[in-house]
Each structure stands twice: as C-alpha cells, then as structure tokens.
Design a protein around this motif. Sequence first.
Motif, PDB file in Angstrom:
ATOM      1  N   CYS A 223       6.985  21.764  35.130  1.00  0.00           N
ATOM      2  CA  CYS A 223       6.721  23.054  34.722  1.00  0.00           C
ATOM      3  C   CYS A 223       6.164  22.918  33.228  1.00  0.00           C
ATOM      4  O   CYS A 223       4.834  22.805  33.071  1.00  0.00           O
ATOM      5  CB  CYS A 223       7.904  23.712  34.871  1.00  0.00           C
ATOM      6  SG  CYS A 223       7.736  25.561  34.511  1.00  0.00           S
ATOM      7  N   GLU A 318      12.557  24.076  32.631  1.00  0.00           N
ATOM      8  CA  GLU A 318      11.488  24.844  32.261  1.00  0.00           C
ATOM      9  C   GLU A 318      10.482  24.154  31.355  1.00  0.00           C
ATOM     10  O   GLU A 318       9.773  23.676  31.455  1.00  0.00           O
ATOM     11  CB  GLU A 318      11.841  26.488  31.906  1.00  0.00           C
ATOM     12  CG  GLU A 318      10.565  27.132  31.756  1.00  0.00           C
ATOM     13  CD  GLU A 318       9.860  27.544  33.116  1.00  0.00           C
ATOM     14  OE1 GLU A 318      10.494  27.639  34.005  1.00  0.00           O
ATOM     15  OE2 GLU A 318       8.668  27.792  33.095  1.00  0.00           O
ATOM     16  N   GLU A 432      13.147  30.938  31.393  1.00  0.00           N
ATOM     17  CA  GLU A 432      11.940  30.258  31.438  1.00  0.00           C
ATOM     18  C   GLU A 432      11.613  29.768  30.060  1.00  0.00           C
ATOM     19  O   GLU A 432      12.591  28.966  29.593  1.00  0.00           O
ATOM     20  CB  GLU A 432      10.552  31.242  31.741  1.00  0.00           C
ATOM     21  CG  GLU A 432      11.061  31.901  33.297  1.00  0.00           C
ATOM     22  CD  GLU A 432      10.014  31.330  34.309  1.00  0.00           C
ATOM     23  OE1 GLU A 432       9.481  30.138  34.384  1.00  0.00           O
ATOM     24  OE2 GLU A 432       9.688  32.143  35.373  1.00  0.00           O
ATOM     25  N   TRP A 433      10.776  29.876  29.536  1.00  0.00           N
ATOM     26  CA  TRP A 433      10.428  29.028  27.930  1.00  0.00           C
ATOM     27  C   TRP A 433      11.211  29.445  27.081  1.00  0.00           C
ATOM     28  O   TRP A 433      11.489  30.821  26.943  1.00  0.00           O
ATOM     29  CB  TRP A 433       8.639  29.147  28.044  1.00  0.00           C
ATOM     30  CG  TRP A 433       7.735  28.358  28.742  1.00  0.00           C
ATOM     31  CD1 TRP A 433       7.623  28.462  30.115  1.00  0.00           C
ATOM     32  CD2 TRP A 433       6.578  27.965  28.207  1.00  0.00           C
ATOM     33  NE1 TRP A 433       6.583  27.960  30.377  1.00  0.00           N
ATOM     34  CE2 TRP A 433       5.716  27.487  29.327  1.00  0.00           C
ATOM     35  CE3 TRP A 433       5.894  27.910  27.113  1.00  0.00           C
ATOM     36  CZ2 TRP A 433       4.534  26.972  29.297  1.00  0.00           C
ATOM     37  CZ3 TRP A 433       4.646  27.262  27.090  1.00  0.00           C
ATOM     38  CH2 TRP A 433       3.855  26.828  28.104  1.00  0.00           C
ATOM     39  N   ASP A 524       6.848  34.614  30.896  1.00  0.00           N
ATOM     40  CA  ASP A 524       7.128  33.209  31.427  1.00  0.00           C
ATOM     41  C   ASP A 524       6.784  32.143  30.123  1.00  0.00           C
ATOM     42  O   ASP A 524       7.719  32.099  29.375  1.00  0.00           O
ATOM     43  CB  ASP A 524       6.256  33.002  32.763  1.00  0.00           C
ATOM     44  CG  ASP A 524       6.985  31.608  33.100  1.00  0.00           C
ATOM     45  OD1 ASP A 524       7.180  30.840  32.526  1.00  0.00           O
ATOM     46  OD2 ASP A 524       6.565  31.475  34.315  1.00  0.00           O
TER      47      ASP A 524
HETATM   48 CA    CA Z   1       6.985  28.912  34.142  1.00  0.00          CA
END
Ligand code: CA
Length: 631
Positions: A223, A318, A432-433, A524
């Motif tokens: 990812c 992630e 996520e990030w 994200d």
């Molecule tokens: Ca992502």
Amino acid sequence: MHDEQLTDLERLVLSRRRFIGAGALAGAALFLGGGLLGRSALAEGVAAASGSPLMGFANVPASTADTVTLPPGYRFRPLISWGQPLHADSVPYRGDGSHSAAEQLTQFGDNTDGMSFFPWPGDANRALMAINNEYLNYPYLLAHGEHPQSLEDVRKAQAAVGVTVIEVRREGGEWRFVQGSPYNRRIHANLPIAVSGPARGNDLLKTEADPQGVEVLGTFQNCSSGQTLWGTYLTCEENFSDCFGSSDANLEFTPDQKRFSVEHASVNDNYWHLHDARFDVSKTPNELNRHGWVTEIDPFDPDSKPIKRTALGRFKHENAALATTKDGRVVVYMGDDERGEFIYKFVTRDRLDTRDLKANRDILDHGTLYVARFDDGNGDPDHPKGRGQWLELTAGKNGLTAENGFASQGDVVIRARQAGTQVGATRMDRPEWIAVSPKDGQVYCTLTNNSKRGGDGQPVGGPNPRENNLYGQILRWREAGDDAGASTFEWDLYIIAGNPVVHPGTPNAGSHQINADNMFNSPDGLGFDDAGRLWVLTDGKFSNAGDYAGMGNNQMLCADPGTGEIRRFMVGPVGCEVTGLAFSPDHRTMFVGIQHPGEEGGSSFPDHQPGMRPRSTVIAITREDDGMIGA
Ligand code: CA
Ligand code: FEO
Ligand code: CA
C-alpha cells in the motif's frame, strides 16, 4: 547501498531529514523560510486574500472530467504508467492486456501507490524512486478481463505487484524516467526476501518450502511506504490476505485466519489459490503468517535482498512514518487499515548513528512495539479532543503470556492484532496514512471511513465520533513533552470530513473547515512538505451523488495546520484513487499517483487513445513559472 556512495548519501539524507522528530521545532523556521522564498507575486496575492500564509493557489472546483485538473499556473505529465518497459530490451507496451507474465516482469507494475524520492549522491539532476504496485486491475491487466484462469495468469498478476525501483533524471527542468537504467528493478510476489527480527524462525512461519522460517517469497499488496533516515525504503504489506483462499470449501478457518478475513473465495479474492497452492490455506496454512509485514529495500543496490522487519508487527500495514525520540532513537508510526483495527508505534532500542548511516542497517530489528488507546475525550462534535496512551506489546507483559497464546515475542508480532486486543487498544475507523509534521512533531493520521462504527463491538466516541462513518476524519496527536518516545499523548480531530450541502446542521456536515467548495470524503494519503503544508489524498466514493453529491472524482487537498484552512489542489480522472506522494528536493516537482483510473469504466487516462486501456500512472506536477508547489 554501494559503499562508495555512502558519504555523499549520508550528507544528503541528513541534510533532508535532520529536523524530523526531536529536532522538528528547531528546524521549523528554516523550513518555513524555504517555502516562502519560492512564491511568485501572483501566489502572494492569492495567499494574502485567503489569509493562509502557506497556500498560494486558487481552490480547484470539484470535477468529474477524465483528466487531472490543477489550479491555474500548474501543469502535469505522466512520469511512468503500468506496462511501461523498464529495461533496454523490454518489449514495447501494447495496451491490450496481452503481455505475458515474463514480459510483465520487465514492465512497471499495476496500481501505483506509496513512493519515495531518493536524491542521487553528488548529482542534483539524478535520483531513484521506489514506487509501490499495490494490487491488480484484472479487467485491464489480463487480456480476457476476468480473474485469473490459469497459472500463467496468476504468475502475471504476481509479476505486476510489489515495488518498482526506477531511475529518474532531470532534463530541461523536467524529471523523466530512464528506461534501461541498471537501477530499474521489479520486486514482486515471487522474489526471495529475508526474514529478520523476532518472528525469524518461529514455528508459525515454517513451511515445506522454507522449513527454517527464514526466507519468504515475495511482497505484495504494498500500500504505502516510508523513507528511512539511512537511505532505504520501507514498503507496507496491506491487504495480503486477499491473495489467499481455500480450495476446500468445507475448511473451518482458525481464529487467526478469521481475524484477517480469509474467505474461501470472495469479491476481493485474487484467485491465486486456485492455481498456486502456496496461497491455498487448506494446503499451506502458514504461508499466511509470512505476509503482512514491513519490508525494507535498498534502492541503491539492485542486487540486494529485501528484508521483512518483523519487530514492527504483522497486520494490514498502511504506511510507515518515521520520527526520532529526544534521545535519538528511531520511531515508526503505523496504521492497520481495517474497520476497528489499531494504531501502532515502534521505538528502536538503539540510537540512530548519524555519523555512520550504514551502521543503522538493522536498527529496526530491536525495539519495542506499542499500540494506542484513546480516551473518550471532551465529546465536542466539531472539535473532539482528549488523551491517550501507548500500551507495550512485549511478551510477558500486559497479559501477553504463554497461557494467552504469546509464548515469545515472535508470537506477539505475528499475532499483533490479537496482542492489541489483549492489552485493550482502541478500535479505530480504518487508520490509513500517518504523517509527522516537520514543524512541530505532531502526528496526523487519516481515519478514512467505517461502515461498522456503532456496531460490531465498535462504540461511537472519542476519535471515532460518528456512527456508520461515511466521510472520515483526520486525527492528530502531540506526544507528551513533544517526545516521540513518550508513553502518553494528547489527541484531537484536526478535520472531520462531511457534506454540509446534503447534511447541513448534522454531524455529517463535517467540522467547521469544510464547506461546499472544498468538501471531500475518505481521506487516505497524507504527507507534509518541508514548509509544513499538509497534503491530503482521497480514496473515496466518486459517484458525485447522494451523500457524495458535489464532491466529484477523487482528489488531493492542501491544508494549513496553522490556520486550519483546507483547499482543493487537484482532481483526478474518472474512477481513480489519488494515492502516492513525493517531492523533488527543491519542491518544484510533485509526484502523485493516479491509481486505477476507470475502475468502474469510463476512463482512458492517460493515453486517451482508441483501444488503449486506462493505466495507473505516476504524474509529475510542476508550475509554469517553475515555482514551489503549493506556495
Ligand atoms: Ca490507502
Ligand atoms: Fe491501500 Fe488502506 O489503503
Ligand atoms: Ca483507502
């Protein structure tokens, strides 16, 4: 990395990174100055009108066009796309999905995602980029457009995921991909990768093909990523369990397999298990334990063997955001992207050696893994905030005992999710990030959305304040004493996304920064530039209807953490996700990933030629006046 490059590389990496973490406050003024220096008179005017000292571009309206839309004065061009030949003797790309598995191994992979830019020691016009190839678009990857029907199809899919390392050079002010560079490399799902750290040799990692549990074939579902302070790339294995299935329709899955949602076959299934027994959990059950790690790659040595750094835990990784503690140890912040999973941080045992970067090569093998617990906070719907703590995940502590299934640290890292449950971590809205501010060391994390919030043992509250979270939010925390090694922190929700036109006056309108002109869903990707602008990339619903009316295609926004303002900077083409972010060192070129354009049809990006399939593409964004991006 090559030894003769190390001195220059040390200098470059340190000059780029020296203020991250403990030194962030000291470096703030220098970074801000760098950002302001590059601004044009026009940009100054726009910024002055808006009140944000950081943003000098006009807000881009929402769009459903099949192109990349940017503010006036900006332009883009593709840097590299799926199928692009890497080597001098690679066959030219044909555009119809007919390439063989062997040919795909010599081409850029599918579904571009996280990436890093590595300046070339001693040459400002040369660099390497490491770019994740996350997963597969079977309707475009394979000529027949269906899921894999043969071992050859599976091998082609396995050749198209992982990581691609490429060389880029700046010519005439533009960074361009260098076909034929000896540094161009595909790291794919069948490449031998070493295992290091506490899980190396653990019984749960042993298979018939690897009875010692020390060498895994491949990395996939990569990812996002992280860039270390010592010049290597960390690639994060996310939805790895989507590559597994069971040919035995009656197989009862174990609790560990269920924790990763392994299914006999599902809509997310890659159908590798029907043709490759390694991915059939009824035949090779331990193979599942060999994925879901952070893998470290040295882009400067094309012959180097990547290494799975198991001390960082196994989950749906992630990205990996790095900082340093006040006493000079390395910190890696990590999110586990699944509904109701956790946020982690790893703190190394040893201090970063800033004089001999090569000495840090195995620094990620020893340290302490923590998981986050958040309190309920103040309950303010516009600006929730509260406190939290980091809970240690060490065998023998906090109930992580042999009786509870954790006989060793290897067991703890392989079953990090279960360890997090054991110690009472907070179930989050899909982390996520994560990004660390270069100005003040605060840590930001996108919580993208969560259809299960309010049910499934996931109570509403704290940093997860909305039932059936449609739009997502950006969480932020400040470590106690501004020390990334602290055991407690203060958190707040920096921005809550929403649709104030469709849902005015309700929690789904979002927080006060959101309006009809800048609204978005499912934040994200996330990253700071050196001036402290926070870039937010979306992977959301692009129907532009109902709850998402007025939001258009997926997009990238720019936020000023000082004023709270957020402004749309870019809109991607039809059906894409915008993911992957990197800058040239002078910040005059921004690299952005356009993943899976035309996911549901309707796109011919970037070629826009009859008969050519849409392709995931890394684009390079520049300013017509060659100014700094965003300023
Ligand atoms: Ca992502
Ligand atoms: Fe690959 Fe959670 O995004
Ligand atoms: Ca996402």
